[in-house]
Design an enzyme around this catalytic site. Structure first.
Site, PDB file in Angstrom:
ATOM      1  N   ARG A   1      -3.599   2.087  -0.098  1.00 48.82           N
ATOM      2  CA  ARG A   1      -3.599   1.877   1.344  1.00 48.82           C
ATOM      3  C   ARG A   1      -5.000   1.551   1.847  1.00 48.82           C
ATOM      4  NH1 ARG A   1      -1.212   5.431   6.453  1.00 48.82           N
ATOM      5  NH2 ARG A   1      -1.948   3.957   8.021  1.00 48.82           N
TER       6      ARG A   1
ATOM      7  N   ARG B   1       0.990  -1.471   5.204  1.00 44.20           N
ATOM      8  CA  ARG B   1       0.417  -0.532   4.233  1.00 44.20           C
ATOM      9  C   ARG B   1       1.322  -0.378   3.014  1.00 44.20           C
ATOM     10  NH1 ARG B   1       1.296   3.108   8.791  1.00 44.20           N
ATOM     11  NH2 ARG B   1       0.225   1.388   9.780  1.00 44.20           N
TER      12      ARG B   1
ATOM     13  N   ASP C   1       2.413   5.084   3.506  1.00 48.06           N
ATOM     14  CA  ASP C   1       2.102   5.864   4.697  1.00 48.06           C
ATOM     15  C   ASP C   1       2.872   7.176   4.579  1.00 48.06           C
ATOM     16  OD1 ASP C   1       1.184   6.572   7.236  1.00 48.06           O
ATOM     17  OD2 ASP C   1       2.953   5.720   8.202  1.00 48.06           O
TER      18      ASP C   1
ATOM     19  N   ASP D   1       3.416  10.664   6.654  1.00 44.33           N
ATOM     20  CA  ASP D   1       3.192  11.445   7.869  1.00 44.33           C
ATOM     21  C   ASP D   1       3.764  12.843   7.698  1.00 44.33           C
ATOM     22  OD1 ASP D   1       1.917   9.489   9.361  1.00 44.33           O
ATOM     23  OD2 ASP D   1       3.783   8.686  10.184  1.00 44.33           O
TER      24      ASP D   1
END
Length: 281
Positions: A203, A212, A215, A217
């Protein structure tokens, strides 16, 4: 579910006599692991026996201690720290060359440790829209499952999703999924680990909301409420994101965010931006 690994051997320098600390001797360790059944037929859903074995062998060859009782306790405690899904462990340390002056077969110390402090449940959202998308997701899950202090407990199917919050920047569609798990890491330790996995998978951040390769989260971590320069929990926009809520509702429809039950929040959103592709495994 009970898993046994027997006969792990390595040279150690444990004991109270000078020659034991100087010359060392072979120790043999058996471990019994008590954990939930895996949620799917994949390595990421269970303990990696090779990593368990490496932890034990490293402890045998590590810092010398006087007592095999201490060695057994250290191994048990380390296994519980590294693998949050373990409910309890039994460790047997054999010292077949113990300094006894009579004929004997073995000296064995047995220790059982049950988890005293429950591990914290987490929810992560993984997404990718560059490169080999499904392979990126598999690598991300593998890296998470290999992280000491992190165990996965469920994984959603893969979903194709339309990019959001990208303005006029045209981007390829994402492949997304959600995983739940248990961790003994602090919120910021988990954040730093997920960031390092993103970086390892290529990334880059040339500008905000750029495409990307990976990712990750953190959507929720137990009951943690955090708002600082690095991390906000629960994720402040998760309740508005179909690419989070729809996969999450697949594996944990009873879960909640401050804004309401996941299943209800997911049902209230536009599903045209999200389409189910296939199971992860």
């Amino acid at each position: 579910m009970r898993i046994e690994i027997k006969g792990l051997r390595a040279k150690g320098f444990h004991g109270v006599r000078d020659y034991e600390r100087r010359d060392g001797q072979e120790f043999v360790v058996d471990v019994t692991l008590n954990r939930p059944e895996p949620f799917v037929d994949a390595l990421a859903a269970t303990v990696d026996y090779s990593r368990i074995a490496n932890t034990v062998v490293d402890a045998i060859g590590g810092r010398p201690v006087d007592l095999i009782e201490t060695l057994a306790q250290n191994i048990a405690d380390q296994l519980l720290r590294d693998r949050p899904s373990l409910r309890s462990v039994r460790v047997a340390v054999h010292k077949p060359d113990a300094p006894l002056k009579v004929s004997f077969d073995d000296v064995i110390c047995h220790v059982k440790r049950a988890r005293q402090c429950p591990a914290t449940g987490f929810v992560l959202s993984l997404g990718t829209n560059l490169g080999e998308l499904d392979d990126n997701l598999r690598q991300g899950l593998a890296a998470l499952s290999e992280t000491p202090g992190v165990d996965l407990t469920a994984c959603s199917s893969i979903y194709r999703t339309t990019p959001v919050e990208v303005g006029d920047d045209p981007q390829p569609d994402y492949h997304n999924l959600v995983v739940t798990g248990l961790t003994t890491l602090s919120p910021h330790e988990l954040l730093h680990r997920t960031a390092s996995i993103e970086q390892a998978l290529g990334r880059t951040r040339p500008y905000q909301h750029a495409p990307r390769t990976m990712d990750i989260d953190i959507i929720a971590l137990g009951d943690a409420v955090i708002d600082d320069d690095e991390l906000t929990l629960p994720h402040p926009r998760a309740w508005q994101r179909a690419f989070v809520l729809v996969p999450w509702a697949e594996i944990a429809p009873q879960a909640r965010l401050p804004q309401g039950p996941i299943a209800d929040l997911a049902a209230s959103l536009d599903h045209t931006t999200v389409s189910k592709l296939s199971p992860m495994w």
